[in-house]
Motif scaffolding. Structure first.
Motif, mmCIF file in Angstrom:
data_model
loop_
_atom_site.group_PDB
_atom_site.id
_atom_site.type_symbol
_atom_site.label_atom_id
_atom_site.label_comp_id
_atom_site.label_asym_id
_atom_site.label_seq_id
_atom_site.Cartn_x
_atom_site.Cartn_y
_atom_site.Cartn_z
ATOM 1 N N UNK A 267 31.083 35.689 -59.427
ATOM 2 C CA UNK A 267 31.057 34.181 -59.292
ATOM 3 C C UNK A 267 29.484 34.018 -58.936
ATOM 4 N N UNK A 268 28.821 34.833 -57.844
ATOM 5 C CA UNK A 268 27.589 33.817 -57.623
ATOM 6 C C UNK A 268 26.458 34.367 -58.448
ATOM 7 N N UNK A 269 26.964 35.495 -59.205
ATOM 8 C CA UNK A 269 25.896 36.218 -60.307
ATOM 9 C C UNK A 269 25.931 35.123 -61.457
ATOM 10 N N UNK A 270 27.513 34.957 -61.604
ATOM 11 C CA UNK A 270 27.527 34.621 -63.052
ATOM 12 C C UNK A 270 27.164 32.377 -62.492
ATOM 13 N N UNK A 271 26.787 32.173 -61.790
ATOM 14 C CA UNK A 271 26.287 30.852 -61.420
ATOM 15 C C UNK A 271 24.508 30.812 -61.909
ATOM 16 N N UNK A 272 24.468 32.447 -61.268
ATOM 17 C CA UNK A 272 22.855 32.161 -61.387
ATOM 18 C C UNK A 272 22.495 32.465 -62.531
ATOM 19 N N UNK B 252 34.058 36.789 -55.700
ATOM 20 C CA UNK B 252 33.053 36.059 -54.607
ATOM 21 C C UNK B 252 31.916 36.275 -55.104
ATOM 22 N N UNK B 253 31.073 37.380 -55.086
ATOM 23 C CA UNK B 253 29.738 37.541 -55.736
ATOM 24 C C UNK B 253 29.687 37.718 -57.308
ATOM 25 N N UNK C 102 36.373 28.480 -58.477
ATOM 26 C CA UNK C 102 35.189 27.767 -59.181
ATOM 27 C C UNK C 102 35.407 26.211 -58.558
ATOM 28 N N UNK C 103 36.421 25.859 -58.067
ATOM 29 C CA UNK C 103 36.171 24.070 -57.505
ATOM 30 C C UNK C 103 34.794 24.874 -56.193
ATOM 31 N N UNK C 104 35.947 25.732 -55.400
ATOM 32 C CA UNK C 104 34.860 25.943 -54.459
ATOM 33 C C UNK C 104 33.639 25.502 -54.731
ATOM 34 N N UNK C 105 33.055 26.465 -55.462
ATOM 35 C CA UNK C 105 31.691 26.427 -55.991
ATOM 36 C C UNK C 105 30.817 25.286 -56.761
ATOM 37 N N UNK C 106 32.096 24.731 -57.280
ATOM 38 C CA UNK C 106 31.496 23.652 -58.226
ATOM 39 C C UNK C 106 31.808 22.133 -57.447
ATOM 40 N N UNK D 76 21.519 38.888 -51.119
ATOM 41 C CA UNK D 76 22.378 39.537 -51.529
ATOM 42 C C UNK D 76 23.084 39.684 -52.873
ATOM 43 N N UNK D 77 22.906 38.388 -53.544
ATOM 44 C CA UNK D 77 23.695 37.970 -54.846
ATOM 45 C C UNK D 77 23.065 39.517 -56.021
#
Ligand SMILES: *Cc1c(COP(=O)(O)O)cnc(C)c1O
Length: 849
Positions: free
Chosen positions: A251-256, A248-249, A337-341, A237-238
């Motif tokens: 930051x996932x998009x921006x990471x992608x 959360x949604x 950010x800490x969680x994802x990185x 769903x990202x």
């Protein structure tokens, strides 16, 4: 029975028509009227039904009809001619290729990253100005031959479609798009297997994305898509929708788009043997994680340390900010950010260093714009005024520097002429040449220009009628009640357009400040105006929806509904008619919150006159003869009072200047004063608002220096990056102890006159730095006697005159006195290194005293 899922099967074309597939697959048709005409002629009715979408058209025309068409020699010849024309467009050298012969330093490829791209309504992958600008950037790059690779996401539902409830409340719909039915092709390895980009997610999970390619003339746009079965449902769903989720949604998009985007570019270049980008352009902070992925690559692949990798990435990165308000900046809670990185995303990249890149005033937040600025050696705003606003807004990152020294420049946005000019305008005037006026205009009489405007207004009126009717049917009215919609709007009446997203600062309802006055303007028996309004409110913004409702309720009144209409579902397909047909383009933002604004430029391309607060682009291009400036009350603190003042000024301008100019006619029925304004607009604004002008500036003043800087630091196995990183480390260690000791004023002449030489001497404690590591400057300027703030300062480098005394190294300069009157001076120390773009770059400064 309803289908569970849908997909599109492409037609098999008879061999003589096969090039149609090629023409449909390249979005260049969207700014090439002859290709559009060709498609329309295959089946005019179907063309209308598919709303001018070639891919859909080829699926809609019956095989029988295709077989007939394949026998039509004339048509087959046209197909071939248009296909040849496209191949020429794609293969012949263009502006950039000629530039590159003269300057081989121009990059062989540039990566352009953006969260949204508005290329055409057939690929609704944008919400508003930012996306349409990105689309125009790609198209202009294509026309100029600039080797851009676009990178973004493909959203399953794009942005929402807007309709209205009976009482005028915005309703949102999210129709799912079927990628097979879009002008897209999957990126595949040479052996045909689709490329899958992977991105590490916390807890050992993996995010997969396939990569779609949209072909925009000569430019390829890569769009990542997570909606595939390899992904767990939440990861699928990202890419569900644009600007639709929580943090959360988001930051996932921006990471992608950032991390996955760089990987997609690498896969694309490898698959087709394309040169790798030497320059990366981050269009707004959203895409900024691209810099972190490149840091990871350099650490893992080239053996650089973090600082050396940062030096390398900065050299080749350009960051464009579009946001003049702190509230508009993209920020994430630090913990997110800490969680994802934290672990699997970017192995080898230290988390604390990542977090420091996004540091801001609030220690709990990660600021994407701050990271953008820290990861780009070059940054810009999108109009001159917005450059100033950005230097002010981000000035805290350059503490100690005067605002105008903050190293953020500007490139004023532009719009893609071939996309936004009506074909009637281009037929009459030809293509504008950037820079000079339009020769062809001189040959046109006032009557001819006026007739052109009349034709465009007429088309708009027909479109307004069609859309008003459709909107009422959607709101629940029945056809027999809607006879009145056939006569709303009048092709002879002065037509004003106001269309934009609906954030508060754009003040959708300013025109309603005094409803009686607006009504009087609309219903004036001699000099009426008609007003067409459109815009979407962000789905989460009930305030914006309430503003839309106010307009809709006003426009619903049977007394005025023939003169004012709110058209739902503002998008590129509607916008086009508005830009073509409106006589006046109204814009009344709260200055200076409109970074640039581009809709008024699109109107100007067609001879529309702007009536706007001097904000964004209009602040620099309004010249008194191309429209009107609504006086701004931006010093007035009370917002209600400010709205009153500015609304009043707007009504005044309409009543005393705009309508008289439009309705005062000569013997032949032509409003000569008006036509003069139109002529001047077409003559002077049309060339200046072009996206080709914008992209040319980016190439010359941003991409080229960035490519040179990147080449320099990378030379000899990143020797420059290593030197620069080592320098920054030494600087960081010593800087807190750098101090300016005695500043010697004995060099001031006895009875100073302007131009007389003044000698300034200073001792500087360099704290371990070498004299060559710094620039010591004497700064001389006016002072007003109360603040000692230096005005119009002149700086002069001070020479190292050797010798360490008890205060440090001695420096000296002779400065001619620059101003008469009260003069002040001081001394400052700045970093110096040949790989820095400016002495302000590292935001380090020590000032005497
Ligand atoms: C140009 C355009 C915009 C942006 O207009 P602004 O003046 O920058 O607000 C938004 N939406 C569409 C469909 C456009 O074509």
């Amino acid at each position: 029975m309803r289908a569970l899922r849908r997909f599109t099967v492409r037609a098999q074309l008879p061999e003589p028509l096969a090039p149609l597939q090629e023409l449909a697959a390249n979005l260049r048709w969207s700014w090439h009227p002859p290709t559009q005409d060709l498609f329309a002629s295959l089946d005019p009715q179907a063309w209308e039904q598919v709303k001018g979408d070639p891919v859909k058209l080829l699926g809609a025309v019956s095989s029988q009809r295709l077989l007939e068409l394949a026998e039509d020699a004339e048509l087959v010849a046209r197909v071939r001619a248009e296909a040849d024309n496209l191949r020429d467009y794609l293969s012949k050298p263009r502006w950039y290729q000629r530039q590159r012969e003269a300057d081989p330093g121009l990059p062989a490829a540039i990566g352009y990253f953006s969260m949204e791209f508005g290329i055409s309504e057939v690929l609704p992958n944008y919400s508003g100005g930012l996306g349409v600008l990105a689309g125009d950037h790609l198209k202009a790059a294509s026309d100029l031959g600039v080797p851009l690779i676009g990178v973004g996401l493909l959203y399953r539902s794009g942005y929402f479609r807007q309709s209205l409830s009976l009482d005028g409340w915005q309703l949102e719909h999210y129709p799912a798009l079927d990628p097979q039915g879009l002008p897209l092709r999957l990126l595949a390895q040479p052996d045909g297997t689709p490329v899958l980009v992977t991105v590490g997610m916390p807890a050992g999970r993996t995010l997969y994305a396939r990569v779609w390619q949209a072909v925009v003339g000569r430019v390829t746009l890569l769009l990542l898509d997570s909606d595939i079965e390899q992904n767990e449902p939440d990861l699928r769903g990202i890419t569900d929708r644009l600007y639709g989720g929580d943090q959360d949604h988001r930051i996932r998009q921006e990471i992608l788009v950032g991390v996955g985007g760089v990987r997609a570019v690498r896969a694309y270049c490898a698959a087709i043997g394309h040169p790798e980008p030497a320059v990366f352009h981050t269009n707004e902070g959203h895409a900024g994680f691209l810099g972190l992925e490149r840091i990871r690559e350099l650490i893992a692949g080239r053996g650089l340390n973090f600082d050396e990798a940062v030096a390398t990435v900065r050299a080749g990165t350009v960051f464009t900010t579009h946001t003049p308000v702190p509230a508009g900046i993209d920020r994430f809670p630090l913990d997110l950010v800490r969680y994802y990185f934290g672990e699997d995303l970017l192995p080898g990249v230290p988390l604390d260093r990542v977090l420091a890149l996004g540091a801001e005033e609030n220690p709990g937040m990660f600021n994407m714009a701050h990271m953008g600025l820290r990861l780009a050696q070059r940054a810009n705003g999108v109009s001159k005024l917005h450059g100033e606003v950005s230097r002010e807004m981000f000035g805290t990152l350059w503490g100690g520097f005067d605002t105008d020294e903050v190293p953020i420049g500007s490139v004023t946005n532009g719009v893609h002429g071939r996309t936004w000019a009506a074909r009637e305008v281009t037929e009459l005037l030809g293509e504008p040449e950037p820079g000079d006026g339009d020769g062809r205009l001189d040959g046109l009489t006032d009557g001819e220009l006026w007739a052109l405007r009349g034709r465009l207004r007429g088309q708009l009126v027909a479109e307004v009628r069609r859309r008003v009717r459709a909107a009422w049917l959607e709101r629940g009215a029945s056809a027999p009640e809607l006879g009145w919609t056939d006569s709303v709007f009048d092709p002879e009446v002065l037509t004003i357009g106001f269309a934009r997203r609906v954030p508060t600062y754009k003040r959708l309802t300013l025109m309603l400040r005094d409803p009686a006055r607006l009504r009087a303007l609309l219903l004036d028996p001699e000099r009426p105006v008609q007003l067409v309004v459109a815009g979407k409110s962000h789905p989460a913004d009930d305030g914006g929806k309430a503003l839309i409702q106010q307009i809709v309720r006003f426009a619903d009144d049977p007394e005025v509904r023939h003169r004012i209409a709110f058209l739902p579902d503002y998008d590129m397909s509607m916008a086009r008619y508005l830009y073509w047909g409106c006589d006046v383009w109204l814009n009344n933002p709260l200055r200076p919150l409109e970074a640039c604004g581009t809709s008024g430029m699109k109107s100007a391309l067609n001879g529309g006159l702007n009536l706007s607060v001097r904000d964004g682009w209009w602040d620099e291009l309004y010249d008194g003869r191309n429209g009107w400036a609504i006086p701004t009350a931006d010093g007035v603190a009370d917002p209600a009072r400010r709205d009153d003042l500015e609304a009043n000024a707007l009504y005044e301008l309409l009543a005393t200047q705009v309508t008289p100019a439009f309705y005062t006619r000569d013997g032949a029925g032509v409003p000569s004063e008006w036509v003069e304004l139109v002529r001047h607009t077409l003559d002077t604004l049309r060339p200046r608002v072009q996206a080709t002008r914008m992209v040319t500036e980016y190439v010359r003043d941003w991409y080229l220096p960035a490519a040179r800087a990147a080449a320099e630091v990378e030379l000899a196995d990143y020797a420059g990056s290593r030197r620069l990183a080592e320098y920054r480390q030494r600087l960081n260690a010593s800087w807190p102890r750098v101090r300016i000791g005695g500043v010697d004023a004995s060099g001031v002449p006895d009875s100073p006159v302007v131009g007389a030489p003044m000698t300034v001497r200073a001792s500087v404690e360099l704290a371990g730095l070498k004299p060559d590591d710094v620039t010591v400057q004497a700064v001389v300027g006016r002072v007003d006697g109360t603040t000692d703030e230096l005005d119009a300062p002149v700086t002069a480098p001070m020479a190292h005159v050797g010798g360490v005394d008890h205060d440090g190294d001695r420096f000296e300069a002779v400065v001619p006195l620059p101003h008469a009157g009260l003069i002040g001076y001081t001394v400052r120390v700045l970093p110096r290194h040949e790989l820095l773009s400016s002495s302000a770059e590292l935001a380090k400064i020590v000032v005497a005293g």
